[in-house]
Motif scaffolding. Structure first.
Motif, PDB file in Angstrom:
ATOM      1  N   GLY A   1       0.764  -1.243   0.000  1.00 23.96           N
ATOM      2  CA  GLY A   1       0.000   0.000   0.000  1.00 23.96           C
ATOM      3  C   GLY A   1       0.791   1.287   0.000  1.00 23.96           C
ATOM      4  N   TRP A   2       2.097   1.228   0.204  1.00 25.53           N
ATOM      5  CA  TRP A   2       2.910   2.445   0.184  1.00 25.53           C
ATOM      6  C   TRP A   2       2.947   3.028  -1.223  1.00 25.53           C
ATOM      7  CZ3 TRP A   2       7.282   3.161  -2.825  1.00 25.53           C
ATOM      8  CH2 TRP A   2       7.937   4.376  -2.640  1.00 25.53           C
ATOM      9  N   ARG A   3       2.902   4.364  -1.304  1.00 21.18           N
ATOM     10  CA  ARG A   3       3.068   5.074  -2.562  1.00 21.18           C
ATOM     11  C   ARG A   3       4.031   6.230  -2.326  1.00 21.18           C
ATOM     12  NH1 ARG A   3       1.192   0.933  -3.571  1.00 21.18           N
ATOM     13  NH2 ARG A   3      -0.590   0.439  -4.867  1.00 21.18           N
ATOM     14  N   ALA A   4       4.737   6.608  -3.368  1.00 20.62           N
ATOM     15  CA  ALA A   4       5.693   7.709  -3.268  1.00 20.62           C
ATOM     16  C   ALA A   4       5.010   8.940  -2.673  1.00 20.62           C
ATOM     17  CB  ALA A   4       6.271   8.032  -4.641  1.00 20.62           C
ATOM     18  N   GLY A   5       5.681   9.598  -1.759  1.00 16.94           N
ATOM     19  CA  GLY A   5       5.151  10.804  -1.134  1.00 16.94           C
ATOM     20  C   GLY A   5       4.362  10.563   0.133  1.00 16.94           C
ATOM     21  N   MET A   6       4.092   9.316   0.476  1.00 15.27           N
ATOM     22  CA  MET A   6       3.320   9.037   1.690  1.00 15.27           C
ATOM     23  C   MET A   6       4.110   9.314   2.961  1.00 15.27           C
ATOM     24  SD  MET A   6       1.206   5.556   0.781  1.00 15.27           S
ATOM     25  CE  MET A   6       0.304   5.439   2.304  1.00 15.27           C
ATOM     26  N   VAL A   7       5.415   9.177   2.892  1.00 13.47           N
ATOM     27  CA  VAL A   7       6.273   9.405   4.056  1.00 13.47           C
ATOM     28  C   VAL A   7       7.336  10.424   3.663  1.00 13.47           C
ATOM     29  CG1 VAL A   7       7.847   8.362   5.716  1.00 13.47           C
ATOM     30  CG2 VAL A   7       5.912   7.031   4.849  1.00 13.47           C
ATOM     31  N   GLU A   8       7.367  11.527   4.387  1.00 13.98           N
ATOM     32  CA  GLU A   8       8.317  12.605   4.113  1.00 13.98           C
ATOM     33  C   GLU A   8       9.078  12.932   5.394  1.00 13.98           C
ATOM     34  OE1 GLU A   8       8.747  13.926   1.114  1.00 13.98           O
ATOM     35  OE2 GLU A   8       7.029  12.991   0.137  1.00 13.98           O
ATOM     36  N   ALA A   9      10.250  13.515   5.238  1.00 12.23           N
ATOM     37  CA  ALA A   9      11.009  13.989   6.396  1.00 12.23           C
ATOM     38  C   ALA A   9      10.133  14.938   7.201  1.00 12.23           C
ATOM     39  CB  ALA A   9      12.287  14.676   5.939  1.00 12.23           C
ATOM     40  N   GLY A  10      10.147  14.766   8.505  1.00 10.02           N
ATOM     41  CA  GLY A  10       9.343  15.599   9.397  1.00 10.02           C
ATOM     42  C   GLY A  10       8.045  14.949   9.833  1.00 10.02           C
ATOM     43  N   ASP A  11       7.603  13.891   9.130  1.00 14.36           N
ATOM     44  CA  ASP A  11       6.380  13.178   9.508  1.00 14.36           C
ATOM     45  C   ASP A  11       6.607  12.357  10.774  1.00 14.36           C
ATOM     46  OD1 ASP A  11       5.258  14.131   7.181  1.00 14.36           O
ATOM     47  OD2 ASP A  11       5.232  12.193   6.148  1.00 14.36           O
ATOM     48  N   LYS A  12       5.574  12.248  11.588  1.00 13.29           N
ATOM     49  CA  LYS A  12       5.634  11.351  12.743  1.00 13.29           C
ATOM     50  C   LYS A  12       5.053  10.017  12.301  1.00 13.29           C
ATOM     51  CE  LYS A  12       4.539  10.623  17.506  1.00 13.29           C
ATOM     52  NZ  LYS A  12       3.921  11.042  18.735  1.00 13.29           N
ATOM     53  N   ILE A  13       5.815   8.942  12.495  1.00 12.87           N
ATOM     54  CA  ILE A  13       5.345   7.608  12.140  1.00 12.87           C
ATOM     55  C   ILE A  13       5.667   6.641  13.272  1.00 12.87           C
ATOM     56  CG2 ILE A  13       5.620   7.979   9.654  1.00 12.87           C
ATOM     57  CD1 ILE A  13       8.120   6.150   9.786  1.00 12.87           C
ATOM     58  N   THR A  14       5.043   5.495  13.206  1.00 15.58           N
ATOM     59  CA  THR A  14       5.336   4.395  14.123  1.00 15.58           C
ATOM     60  C   THR A  14       5.749   3.201  13.294  1.00 15.58           C
ATOM     61  OG1 THR A  14       3.739   5.217  15.737  1.00 15.58           O
ATOM     62  CG2 THR A  14       4.388   2.902  15.921  1.00 15.58           C
ATOM     63  N   LEU A  15       6.848   2.565  13.695  1.00 17.05           N
ATOM     64  CA  LEU A  15       7.294   1.348  13.029  1.00 17.05           C
ATOM     65  C   LEU A  15       6.931   0.145  13.870  1.00 17.05           C
ATOM     66  CD1 LEU A  15      10.937   2.295  11.959  1.00 17.05           C
ATOM     67  CD2 LEU A  15       8.845   2.419  10.587  1.00 17.05           C
ATOM     68  N   VAL A  16       6.481  -0.896  13.211  1.00 15.36           N
ATOM     69  CA  VAL A  16       6.408  -2.214  13.830  1.00 15.36           C
ATOM     70  C   VAL A  16       7.766  -2.806  13.506  1.00 15.36           C
ATOM     71  CG1 VAL A  16       5.232  -4.430  13.896  1.00 15.36           C
ATOM     72  CG2 VAL A  16       3.935  -2.347  13.349  1.00 15.36           C
ATOM     73  N   ALA A  17       8.616  -2.934  14.513  1.00 21.53           N
ATOM     74  CA  ALA A  17      10.019  -3.250  14.240  1.00 21.53           C
ATOM     75  C   ALA A  17      10.520  -4.403  15.089  1.00 21.53           C
ATOM     76  CB  ALA A  17      10.881  -2.023  14.482  1.00 21.53           C
ATOM     77  N   ALA A  18      11.128  -5.369  14.431  1.00 22.82           N
ATOM     78  CA  ALA A  18      11.843  -6.428  15.143  1.00 22.82           C
ATOM     79  C   ALA A  18      13.124  -5.809  15.685  1.00 22.82           C
ATOM     80  CB  ALA A  18      12.152  -7.581  14.195  1.00 22.82           C
ATOM     81  N   PRO A  19      13.375  -5.923  16.986  1.00 19.61           N
ATOM     82  CA  PRO A  19      14.575  -5.296  17.551  1.00 19.61           C
ATOM     83  C   PRO A  19      15.847  -6.063  17.178  1.00 19.61           C
ATOM     84  CG  PRO A  19      13.423  -6.560  19.222  1.00 19.61           C
ATOM     85  CD  PRO A  19      12.569  -6.614  17.983  1.00 19.61           C
ATOM     86  N   THR A  20      16.979  -5.431  17.425  1.00 19.56           N
ATOM     87  CA  THR A  20      18.247  -6.120  17.220  1.00 19.56           C
ATOM     88  C   THR A  20      18.435  -7.135  18.346  1.00 19.56           C
ATOM     89  OG1 THR A  20      19.430  -4.429  18.461  1.00 19.56           O
ATOM     90  CG2 THR A  20      19.336  -4.157  16.068  1.00 19.56           C
ATOM     91  N   ARG A  21      19.119  -8.212  18.051  1.00 18.15           N
ATOM     92  CA  ARG A  21      19.354  -9.254  19.062  1.00 18.15           C
ATOM     93  C   ARG A  21      20.281  -8.782  20.182  1.00 18.15           C
ATOM     94  NH1 ARG A  21      17.332 -14.159  17.732  1.00 18.15           N
ATOM     95  NH2 ARG A  21      16.839 -14.486  15.549  1.00 18.15           N
ATOM     96  N   ASP A  22      21.195  -7.867  19.861  1.00 19.47           N
ATOM     97  CA  ASP A  22      22.151  -7.418  20.876  1.00 19.47           C
ATOM     98  C   ASP A  22      21.644  -6.226  21.693  1.00 19.47           C
ATOM     99  OD1 ASP A  22      22.403  -5.256  19.157  1.00 19.47           O
ATOM    100  OD2 ASP A  22      24.507  -5.636  18.672  1.00 19.47           O
ATOM    101  N   GLY A  23      20.426  -5.773  21.409  1.00 18.12           N
ATOM    102  CA  GLY A  23      19.839  -4.681  22.178  1.00 18.12           C
ATOM    103  C   GLY A  23      20.269  -3.297  21.739  1.00 18.12           C
ATOM    104  N   SER A  24      21.070  -3.206  20.691  1.00 22.27           N
ATOM    105  CA  SER A  24      21.486  -1.894  20.205  1.00 22.27           C
ATOM    106  C   SER A  24      20.321  -1.206  19.500  1.00 22.27           C
ATOM    107  CB  SER A  24      22.691  -2.035  19.258  1.00 22.27           C
ATOM    108  OG  SER A  24      22.335  -2.812  18.134  1.00 22.27           O
TER     109      SER A  24
END
Length: 120
Positions: A81-104
């Motif tokens: 569903g992403w299209r060019a222009g949907m996310v720009e610098a300065g936008d507030k977003i939330t990522l569903v993110a798998a963390p790093t294994r080492d905690g960094s």
């Protein structure tokens, strides 16, 4: 083709997939964790193949800093569903993110939630 050049050619052909897999390995991320949410201000969103680069300015108990995330390919984001222009610098977003294994800092962006609730 001589026997020795055939052996070299065979060795190169056999090793190339191993090198490619090592480069594209997600071993440094804990992909079993799929409910980790990270919010921040977009500093950089570069959808690319094979991996998207997302840099967020994050403020938490560690302070304010820029954190880099790797993400799915441009193709995968487009299909979800992403299209060019949907996310720009300065936008507030939330990522569903798998963390790093080492905690960094950082992780693997499994999905993006825009401020209006749109997901991809």
């Amino acid at each position: 083709m001589t026997r020795s050049s055939l052996k070299v050619w065979f060795a190169v052909v056999c090793l190339l997939p191993v090198v490619a897999l090592a480069h594209h390995s997600a071993a440094r991320f804990d992909l079993t964790i799929r409910d980790n949410l990270v919010s921040g201000i977009v500093k950089e969103f570069t959808p690319a193949n094979p991996h998207t680069k997302i840099v967020l300015e994050i403020t938490d108990e560690k302070g304010t800093r820029d954190v880099e995330f790797e993400g799915h390919s441009r193709n995968n984001y487009y299909r979800s569903g992403w299209r060019a222009g949907m996310v720009e610098a300065g936008d507030k977003i939330t990522l569903v993110a798998a963390p790093t294994r080492d905690g960094s800092d950082g992780g693997y962006a499994l999905g993006v939630i825009l401020e209006d609730g749109t997901r991809f």
